[in-house]
Structures are given as structure tokens and as C-alpha cells.
Design a protein around this motif. Structure first.
Motif, PDB file in Angstrom:
ATOM      1  N   GLN A  59       0.830  -1.199   0.000  1.00 52.60           N
ATOM      2  CA  GLN A  59       0.000   0.000   0.000  1.00 52.60           C
ATOM      3  C   GLN A  59       0.870   1.258   0.000  1.00 52.60           C
ATOM      4  O   GLN A  59       0.563   2.226  -0.687  1.00 52.60           O
ATOM      5  N   ARG A  60       1.951   1.244   0.764  1.00 55.60           N
ATOM      6  CA  ARG A  60       2.858   2.393   0.789  1.00 55.60           C
ATOM      7  C   ARG A  60       3.532   2.554  -0.573  1.00 55.60           C
ATOM      8  O   ARG A  60       3.699   3.663  -1.072  1.00 55.60           O
ATOM      9  N   HIS A  61       3.909   1.437  -1.163  1.00 55.26           N
ATOM     10  CA  HIS A  61       4.557   1.483  -2.469  1.00 55.26           C
ATOM     11  C   HIS A  61       3.568   1.893  -3.565  1.00 55.26           C
ATOM     12  O   HIS A  61       3.966   2.374  -4.618  1.00 55.26           O
ATOM     13  N   ALA A  62       2.275   1.737  -3.313  1.00 53.60           N
ATOM     14  CA  ALA A  62       1.257   2.124  -4.287  1.00 53.60           C
ATOM     15  C   ALA A  62       1.057   3.638  -4.348  1.00 53.60           C
ATOM     16  O   ALA A  62       0.314   4.120  -5.193  1.00 53.60           O
ATOM     17  N   ASN A  63       1.723   4.372  -3.471  1.00 55.79           N
ATOM     18  CA  ASN A  63       1.672   5.823  -3.555  1.00 55.79           C
ATOM     19  C   ASN A  63       2.328   6.235  -4.877  1.00 55.79           C
ATOM     20  O   ASN A  63       3.431   5.799  -5.190  1.00 55.79           O
ATOM     21  N   PRO A  64       1.654   7.053  -5.693  1.00 53.21           N
ATOM     22  CA  PRO A  64       2.241   7.447  -6.977  1.00 53.21           C
ATOM     23  C   PRO A  64       3.638   8.048  -6.862  1.00 53.21           C
ATOM     24  O   PRO A  64       4.481   7.857  -7.735  1.00 53.21           O
TER      25      PRO A  64
ATOM     26  N   PRO B   7      -1.478   5.815  -0.336  1.00 57.47           N
ATOM     27  CA  PRO B   7      -2.173   6.896  -1.051  1.00 57.47           C
ATOM     28  C   PRO B   7      -3.601   7.064  -0.545  1.00 57.47           C
ATOM     29  O   PRO B   7      -4.224   6.118  -0.079  1.00 57.47           O
ATOM     30  N   ARG B   8      -4.102   8.283  -0.659  1.00 64.07           N
ATOM     31  CA  ARG B   8      -5.499   8.545  -0.283  1.00 64.07           C
ATOM     32  C   ARG B   8      -6.442   7.896  -1.279  1.00 64.07           C
ATOM     33  O   ARG B   8      -7.552   7.532  -0.936  1.00 64.07           O
ATOM     34  N   SER B   9      -5.987   7.808  -2.510  1.00 66.14           N
ATOM     35  CA  SER B   9      -6.798   7.238  -3.584  1.00 66.14           C
ATOM     36  C   SER B   9      -5.972   6.222  -4.352  1.00 66.14           C
ATOM     37  O   SER B   9      -4.780   6.421  -4.567  1.00 66.14           O
ATOM     38  N   LEU B  10      -6.610   5.141  -4.738  1.00 65.52           N
ATOM     39  CA  LEU B  10      -5.932   4.134  -5.557  1.00 65.52           C
ATOM     40  C   LEU B  10      -6.307   4.287  -7.031  1.00 65.52           C
ATOM     41  O   LEU B  10      -6.048   3.408  -7.831  1.00 65.52           O
ATOM     42  N   ASP B  11      -6.902   5.412  -7.368  1.00 68.11           N
ATOM     43  CA  ASP B  11      -7.372   5.645  -8.729  1.00 68.11           C
ATOM     44  C   ASP B  11      -6.319   6.349  -9.584  1.00 68.11           C
ATOM     45  O   ASP B  11      -6.643   7.166 -10.418  1.00 68.11           O
ATOM     46  N   HIS B  12      -5.083   6.029  -9.355  1.00 69.76           N
ATOM     47  CA  HIS B  12      -3.981   6.561 -10.154  1.00 69.76           C
ATOM     48  C   HIS B  12      -3.398   5.411 -10.957  1.00 69.76           C
ATOM     49  O   HIS B  12      -3.346   4.274 -10.476  1.00 69.76           O
ATOM     50  N   TRP B  13      -2.922   5.706 -12.141  1.00 69.08           N
ATOM     51  CA  TRP B  13      -2.272   4.684 -12.955  1.00 69.08           C
ATOM     52  C   TRP B  13      -1.146   4.028 -12.165  1.00 69.08           C
ATOM     53  O   TRP B  13      -1.013   2.801 -12.152  1.00 69.08           O
TER      54      TRP B  13
ATOM     55  N   SER C 182      -0.852   0.154 -11.069  1.00 67.22           N
ATOM     56  CA  SER C 182       0.238  -0.673 -11.599  1.00 67.22           C
ATOM     57  C   SER C 182       0.910  -1.456 -10.472  1.00 67.22           C
ATOM     58  O   SER C 182       1.226  -2.632 -10.633  1.00 67.22           O
ATOM     59  N   VAL C 183       1.100  -0.819  -9.337  1.00 68.56           N
ATOM     60  CA  VAL C 183       1.714  -1.518  -8.201  1.00 68.56           C
ATOM     61  C   VAL C 183       0.778  -2.601  -7.680  1.00 68.56           C
ATOM     62  O   VAL C 183       1.209  -3.726  -7.395  1.00 68.56           O
ATOM     63  N   LEU C 184      -0.511  -2.294  -7.567  1.00 73.82           N
ATOM     64  CA  LEU C 184      -1.460  -3.305  -7.099  1.00 73.82           C
ATOM     65  C   LEU C 184      -1.570  -4.451  -8.104  1.00 73.82           C
ATOM     66  O   LEU C 184      -1.750  -5.611  -7.715  1.00 73.82           O
ATOM     67  N   GLY C 185      -1.446  -4.146  -9.394  1.00 75.79           N
ATOM     68  CA  GLY C 185      -1.409  -5.207 -10.404  1.00 75.79           C
ATOM     69  C   GLY C 185      -0.198  -6.107 -10.211  1.00 75.79           C
ATOM     70  O   GLY C 185      -0.279  -7.320 -10.414  1.00 75.79           O
ATOM     71  N   GLU C 186       0.918  -5.512  -9.798  1.00 76.35           N
ATOM     72  CA  GLU C 186       2.105  -6.323  -9.517  1.00 76.35           C
ATOM     73  C   GLU C 186       1.856  -7.299  -8.377  1.00 76.35           C
ATOM     74  O   GLU C 186       2.394  -8.410  -8.385  1.00 76.35           O
ATOM     75  N   THR C 187       1.028  -6.900  -7.406  1.00 78.92           N
ATOM     76  CA  THR C 187       0.716  -7.823  -6.315  1.00 78.92           C
ATOM     77  C   THR C 187      -0.061  -9.022  -6.854  1.00 78.92           C
ATOM     78  O   THR C 187       0.183 -10.155  -6.447  1.00 78.92           O
TER      79      THR C 187
ATOM     80  N   HIS D 285      -4.718  -5.195 -12.944  1.00 82.01           N
ATOM     81  CA  HIS D 285      -5.441  -4.842 -11.721  1.00 82.01           C
ATOM     82  C   HIS D 285      -6.897  -4.489 -12.037  1.00 82.01           C
ATOM     83  O   HIS D 285      -7.811  -4.941 -11.347  1.00 82.01           O
ATOM     84  N   ASP D 286      -7.098  -3.696 -13.069  1.00 83.03           N
ATOM     85  CA  ASP D 286      -8.465  -3.312 -13.442  1.00 83.03           C
ATOM     86  C   ASP D 286      -9.305  -4.526 -13.832  1.00 83.03           C
ATOM     87  O   ASP D 286     -10.509  -4.552 -13.587  1.00 83.03           O
ATOM     88  N   ASP D 287      -8.683  -5.530 -14.437  1.00 87.82           N
ATOM     89  CA  ASP D 287      -9.410  -6.735 -14.826  1.00 87.82           C
ATOM     90  C   ASP D 287      -9.698  -7.661 -13.643  1.00 87.82           C
ATOM     91  O   ASP D 287     -10.712  -8.342 -13.621  1.00 87.82           O
ATOM     92  N   VAL D 288      -8.799  -7.688 -12.665  1.00 88.03           N
ATOM     93  CA  VAL D 288      -8.940  -8.617 -11.543  1.00 88.03           C
ATOM     94  C   VAL D 288      -9.867  -8.057 -10.467  1.00 88.03           C
ATOM     95  O   VAL D 288     -10.676  -8.790  -9.904  1.00 88.03           O
ATOM     96  N   VAL D 289      -9.739  -6.768 -10.178  1.00 86.66           N
ATOM     97  CA  VAL D 289     -10.552  -6.148  -9.134  1.00 86.66           C
ATOM     98  C   VAL D 289     -11.763  -5.509  -9.799  1.00 86.66           C
ATOM     99  O   VAL D 289     -11.624  -4.617 -10.627  1.00 86.66           O
ATOM    100  N   PRO D 290     -12.967  -5.961  -9.467  1.00 83.08           N
ATOM    101  CA  PRO D 290     -14.163  -5.426 -10.125  1.00 83.08           C
ATOM    102  C   PRO D 290     -14.368  -3.936  -9.855  1.00 83.08           C
ATOM    103  O   PRO D 290     -14.021  -3.447  -8.784  1.00 83.08           O
ATOM    104  N   ALA D 291     -14.957  -3.250 -10.822  1.00 80.33           N
ATOM    105  CA  ALA D 291     -15.282  -1.831 -10.653  1.00 80.33           C
ATOM    106  C   ALA D 291     -16.222  -1.681  -9.467  1.00 80.33           C
ATOM    107  O   ALA D 291     -17.145  -2.466  -9.286  1.00 80.33           O
ATOM    108  N   GLY D 292     -15.971  -0.688  -8.657  1.00 82.87           N
ATOM    109  CA  GLY D 292     -16.807  -0.437  -7.490  1.00 82.87           C
ATOM    110  C   GLY D 292     -16.323  -1.145  -6.237  1.00 82.87           C
ATOM    111  O   GLY D 292     -16.786  -0.846  -5.154  1.00 82.87           O
TER     112      GLY D 292
END
Length: 173
Positions: free
Chosen positions: A19-24, A72-78, A82-87, A153-160
Motif C-alpha cells: 500500500q505504501r509502495h502504491a503511492n504514486p 495513497p489517499r486514492s488508488l485511482d492513479h495509474w 500498476s503496483v497493485l497489479g504487480e501484487t 489490476h483493473d481486470d482482476v478487481v471489479p469496478a466499485g
């Protein structure tokens, strides 16, 4: 254990450290590390053994960066996606990824790796064009890989869903 999982563990990326590494800021400050390291090594003919100071500084930043920023406050950054996709990619042995994501990350990791020998050889013989070519190949492969991880990440984690595109805790796109 996959190489990427071993690398993640080496950088202390387990549990909430992702989560810390997911900060843009964490992602965008890691992208220039290869050219900074190349410049630090290149400086050896100008400043001699003192070049170890910038080399050590770049290596220290490489180790500290993934944990240097708050989640990050928001995970809605590219970059965050990308980091969450790496997980997801790192866990692909336990939780399979969609079929369309099984080849490209391996090809892009290989492309990124193909640039490294050019960088190393160029630094050894002080051929700037060879270093620049190697960096272009290595960094292109890595940034493209990160883009694929955001799509994964966008494909694995459903919208919403929490942490998904436009999910709770994220801003709208």
C-alpha cells in the motif's frame, strides 16, 4: 518461488508495505533510478572513488523508496493500479490471472532485461550511445510492464470494489 516474489520480499514488500509502495510518488521516484545509477557509475572517470557516494545514494534510495511514502489517499492513479497489479502478478501461482495477462508481462520483463547488458557494457567501455540505447530498452520494457499491471489490476478487481476502479476510497476518473 517466482523471481518477482523474491525481489518483492528483498525490498520488504509484504503485507501492507504494498500500500505504501502504491503511492504514486513511490512509483514515479523509482522510474529514474536506472539513469541515475548509470550517471553515478559514469562519473567514476571524473571523480574517481568519490563516485561511490552517488552510487551508494542511489542504491540507498532504491531500498528505501518503496516504504518512504504513506499509503495513497486514492488508488485511482495509474501508478497505484500498476503496483497493485504487480501484487496480483506476484501471487499468480496461488491465484491465477486472466488468460490474456499470462504472456505479455513475461515478454515485457524479458524486454526490460535485454537492455541491461547494453547498459553494463556501455558503462564498462564508456560508450554513451550504448548506455542510452540500453536504458531506452530497459525503461521502455519496465514502463510498459507497469502499464500492463494497471490493466491486470483493473481486470482482476471489479469496478466499485475497494481498491478497484472508482471503488470506495477512490476518486472518480
Amino acid at each position: 518461488m517466482a523471481m518477482d516474489t523474491r525481489m518483492a520480499r528483498a525490498f520488504g514488500l509484504e503485507g501492507d508495505a504494498w500500500q505504501r509502495h502504491a503511492n504514486p510518488w513511490s512509483v514515479y521516484t523509482r522510474i529514474p533510478i536506472p539513469p541515475l545509477l548509470a550517471v553515478a557509475i559514469w562519473s567514476r572517470t571524473r571523480i574517481g572513488w568519490w563516485s561511490l557516494v552517488p552510487v551508494a545514494a542511489v542504491c540507498a534510495w532504491t531500498a528505501v523508496d518503496p516504504r518512504a511514502f504513506p499509503p495513497p489517499r486514492s488508488l485511482d492513479h495509474w501508478a497505484s493500479r500498476s503496483v497493485l497489479g504487480e501484487t496480483h502478478w506476484a501471487q499468480r501461482r496461488q491465484v491465477p490471472v486472466p488468460a490474456r495477462h499470462r504472456v505479455a508481462p513475461n515478454v515485457l520483463a524479458a524486454l526490460s532485461t535485454l537492455g541491461v547488458p547494453f547498459v553494463v557494457r556501455g558503462l564498462a567501455v564508456r560508450n554513451g550511445w550504448m548506455v542510452l540505447f540500453g536504458l531506452a530498452v530497459q525503461m521502455s520494457g519496465k514502463v510498459w510492464f507497469l502499464d500492463r499491471m494497471a490493466i491486470l489490476h483493473d481486470d482482476v478487481v471489479p469496478a466499485g470494489a475497494p481498491g478497484g476502479p472508482a471503488g470506495p476510497g477512490t476518486s472518480q476518473r
